[in-house]
Design an enzyme around this catalytic site. Structure first.
Site, PDB file in Angstrom:
ATOM      1  N   LYS A 175       0.845  -1.191   0.000  1.00 28.61           N
ATOM      2  CA  LYS A 175       0.000   0.000   0.000  1.00 28.61           C
ATOM      3  C   LYS A 175       0.882   1.243   0.000  1.00 28.61           C
ATOM      4  O   LYS A 175       1.998   1.200   0.504  1.00 28.61           O
ATOM      5  CB  LYS A 175      -0.908   0.002   1.240  1.00 28.61           C
ATOM      6  CG  LYS A 175      -1.743  -1.261   1.438  1.00 28.61           C
ATOM      7  CD  LYS A 175      -2.858  -1.374   0.427  1.00 28.61           C
ATOM      8  CE  LYS A 175      -3.719  -2.612   0.720  1.00 28.61           C
ATOM      9  NZ  LYS A 175      -4.855  -2.723  -0.209  1.00 28.61           N
ATOM     10  N   HIS A 294      -6.568 -13.225  -7.707  1.00 24.36           N
ATOM     11  CA  HIS A 294      -7.407 -12.241  -7.022  1.00 24.36           C
ATOM     12  C   HIS A 294      -8.815 -12.303  -7.603  1.00 24.36           C
ATOM     13  O   HIS A 294      -8.996 -12.568  -8.791  1.00 24.36           O
ATOM     14  CB  HIS A 294      -6.830 -10.831  -7.167  1.00 24.36           C
ATOM     15  CG  HIS A 294      -7.403  -9.863  -6.179  1.00 24.36           C
ATOM     16  ND1 HIS A 294      -8.665  -9.313  -6.321  1.00 24.36           N
ATOM     17  CD2 HIS A 294      -6.903  -9.368  -5.019  1.00 24.36           C
ATOM     18  CE1 HIS A 294      -8.904  -8.511  -5.294  1.00 24.36           C
ATOM     19  NE2 HIS A 294      -7.859  -8.525  -4.486  1.00 24.36           N
TER      20      HIS A 294
END
Length: 477
Positions: A175, A294
Site C-alpha cells: 500500500k 485475485h
C-alpha cells in the site's frame, strides 16, 4: 421416459408457444453420474408457477427458446435438454424456490469453464419471467473434472517449492495500492520480506500505469525478494500481477517473470476472464510458476442473496480453470463473509472430496478426483489481534495476508512484518500445545508481545479496531 416430456420428431411440427414445464420439468428424472447438477435460487414474477419458472431456467440454459421451432425434430431433444427435476420452497423467504437442474455432459466443451458458464448462467439471468435468479451451487461430475488441468501446482507442491510446512503462509499487499514509483514499491517489498513475511503482493489494480510500468515493477520487486532471501535464508515471493489488456500481453509479462527467476505471478481472474486465466494457468504449470488469483469484481456477482452467482460456484470454477491461491474473505475482517459459508467453500477449494452439507451451503457432494487443491487467502482489514481467530478458522493450508496490518505499523514496514510473524508463530505454538485459540487468543497475543516490542506496538495501535457489520449473504433458516 414420460410421454409428456419426450420429444419425438414423428409426431410432426406444430408452430406456436407452449409452457416450458411440458418439456423441461421432469420430477421423475433420475440424475446420472455424468450430469452437471445446478441449484438455482429462483424468484418468479407474480403469477408464474414455480414449476414453470424452474423449467424456464432449464430450457433457456440448455436447448430451449421462447417458441417451438421445426429444427427440434432434427435432433434428439431428450438427449440434450436440461431438466428441472426438483423444486423446494425456501423457508423464511417469500416467493423463493430452489430449482434443481440436470444438464447432460455433452452440452459442454471439455476443459472450458467459459463454455460451461456461457450455457448455465448466460441469457437465462435476463429472462423476464423471473424477478431474480441466483446460481447457488454446481455439482461437477468426475468425468468433466478430468478434462481440466486445474491449479498449476497445488498445495503440496507449493509447500515443497517454498520448503515451508506446519503453519499458514504470511503475506502483505503493498500500500498505497496506486501511486508509488517502482523503486519505492520495491523498497516496501524488501522491508516486508526481510521482516519475516513469506509473500508480498501487487494489489489487483496494479497493472502497468504511467506512475509505474510493469517491467520496472517486476525488476525492482525481483531485486527486493532476492536480497531478502539472502538475508533471511528463507524462500520469498512477490505476486507479480500479470493481468493485462490482452492474453498476449499477459503471457509476455509471465514470461519475463519466469526469466527473472521469481516463483509466483498473479492474475485477476474475473476481470481478466476464464479463458485468459486458464491460458495463464497452463503456462505456469509448464514453466514452474505458482499462480496467485485475485477475485476482483466478485461481489458484483455474488453478494446479493437472491440474484447472481454464489462465490462457492466461482471458487469451484477457479479450481477447474487453475490457480494456486485465491482470496476467500476473512470472516473477521472488513470484507463480507459468514463463517459457515466461508468454511464450506474453503473446503471445496482444498479438499479432494466434500460431502453435501446444507448447514454450510453445500448443495451437492463434490468429488474432485485428485485435482490439486487451492490455498485460500484471508485478506482485508485484518491485524495482529485477528491472528488467533484466523489460525483457528483457516488452519495451516492458507495464506494470511495483512496489508494495512503490516504497513500501518507505527515503526515501519519491517517491524510490521515482524509483529505478524511473531503473532503467527505464537498462535501455531499455542495450538500445537493444545491451547484453545478461540478462547485464549487475546491472552496468547499478550504473552507473545512481552518478548516482542514490535508486536506490543502493533497491539496498541489496533486494540480497538473491529468491523461489526452483519453479513448480507447468510444461510437460509
Amino acid at each position: 421416459m414420460s410421454p409428456q416430456t419426450e420429444t419425438k420428431a414423428s409426431v410432426g411440427f406444430k408452430a406456436g408457444v407452449k409452457e416450458y414445464k411440458l418439456t423441461y420439468y421432469t420430477p421423475e428424472y433420475q440424475t446420472k453420474d455424468t450430469d452437471i447438477l445446478a441449484a438455482f435460487r429462483v424468484t418468479p414474477q407474480p403469477g408464474v408457477p414455480p414449476e414453470e419458472a424452474g423449467a424456464a431456467v432449464a430450457a433457456e440454459s440448455s436447448t430451449g427458446t421462447w417458441t417451438t421451432v421445426w429444427t427440434d425434430g432434427l435432433t434428439s431433444l431428450d438427449r440434450y435438454k436440461g431438466r428441472c427435476y426438483r423444486i423446494e420452497r425456501v423457508v423464511g423467504e417469500k416467493d423463493q424456490y430452489i430449482a434443481y437442474v440436470a444438464y447432460p455432459l455433452d452440452l459442454f466443451e471439455e476443459g472450458s469453464v467459459t463454455n460451461m458458464f456461457t450455457s448455465i448462467v448466460g441469457n437465462v439471468f435476463g429472462f423476464k419471467a423471473l424477478r431474480a435468479l441466483r446460481l447457488e451451487d454446481l455439482r461437477i461430475p468426475p468425468a468433466y473434472v478430468k478434462t481440466f488441468q486445474g491449479p498449476p501446482h497445488g498445495i503440496q507442491v507449493e509447500r515443497d517449492k517454498l520448503n515451508k510446512y506446519g503453519r499458514p503462509l504470511l503475506g502483505c499487499t503493498i500500500k498505497p495500492k496506486l501511486g508509488l514509483s517502482a523503486k519505492n514499491y520495491g523498497r516496501a517489498v524488501y522491508e516486508c520480506l526481510r521482516g519475516g513475511l513469506d509473500f508480498t503482493k501487487d494489489d489487483e489494480n496494479v497493472n502497468s500505469q504511467p506512475f509505474m510500468r510493469w517491467r520496472d515493477r517486476f525488476l525492482f520487486c525481483a531485486e527486493a525478494l532476492f536480497k531478502a532471501q539472502v538475508e533471511t535464508g528463507e524462500i520469498k515471493g512477490h505476486y507479480l500481477n500479470a493481468t493485462a489488456g490482452t492474453c498476449e500481453e499477459m503471457i509476455k509479462r509471465a514470461v519475463f517473470a519466469r526469466e527473472l527467476g521469481v516463483p509466483i505471478v498473479m492474475h485477476d481472474y474475473l476481470t481478466g476472464g476464464f479463458t485468459a486465466n486458464t491460458s495463464l494457468a497452463h503456462y505456469c504449470r509448464d514453466n514452474g510458476l505458482l499462480l496467485h488469483i485475485h477475485r476482483a469484481m466478485h461481489a458484483v456477482i455474488d453478494r446479493q442473496k437472491n440474484h447472481g452467482i454464489h462465490f462457492r460456484v466461482l471458487a469451484k470454477a477457479l479450481r477447474m480453470s487453475g490457480g494456486d491461491h485465491i482470496h476467500s474473505g476473512t470472516v473477521v475482517g472488513k470484507l463480507e463473509g459468514e463463517r459457515d459459508i466461508t468454511l464450506g467453500f474453503v473446503d471445496l477449494l482444498r479438499d479432494d472430496f466434500v460431502e453435501q452439507d446444507r448447514s454450510r451451503g453445500i448443495y451437492f457432494t463434490q468429488d474432485w478426483v485428485s485435482l490439486p487443491g487451492v490455498l485460500p487467502v484471508a485478506s482485508g482489514g485484518i491485524h495482529v489481534w485477528h491472528m488467533p481467530a484466523l489460525t483457528e478458522i483457516f488452519g495451516d493450508d492458507s495464506v494470511l495476508q495483512f496489508g494495512g496490518g503490516t504497513l500501518g505499523h507505527p515503526w515501519g514496514n519491517a517491524p510490521g512484518a515482524v509483529a505478524n510473524r511473531v503473532a503467527l508463530e505464537a498462535c501455531v505454538k499455542a495450538r500445537n500445545e493444545g491451547r484453545d485459540l478461540a478462547q485464549e487468543g487475546n491472552q496468547i497475543i499478550r504473552e507473545a508481545s512481552k518478548w516482542s516490542p514490535e508486536l506490543a506496538a502493533a497491539c496498541e495501535v489496533w486494540k480497538e479496531i473491529v468491523f461489526n457489520f452483519a453479513a448480507v449473504d447468510v444461510l437460509d433458516k
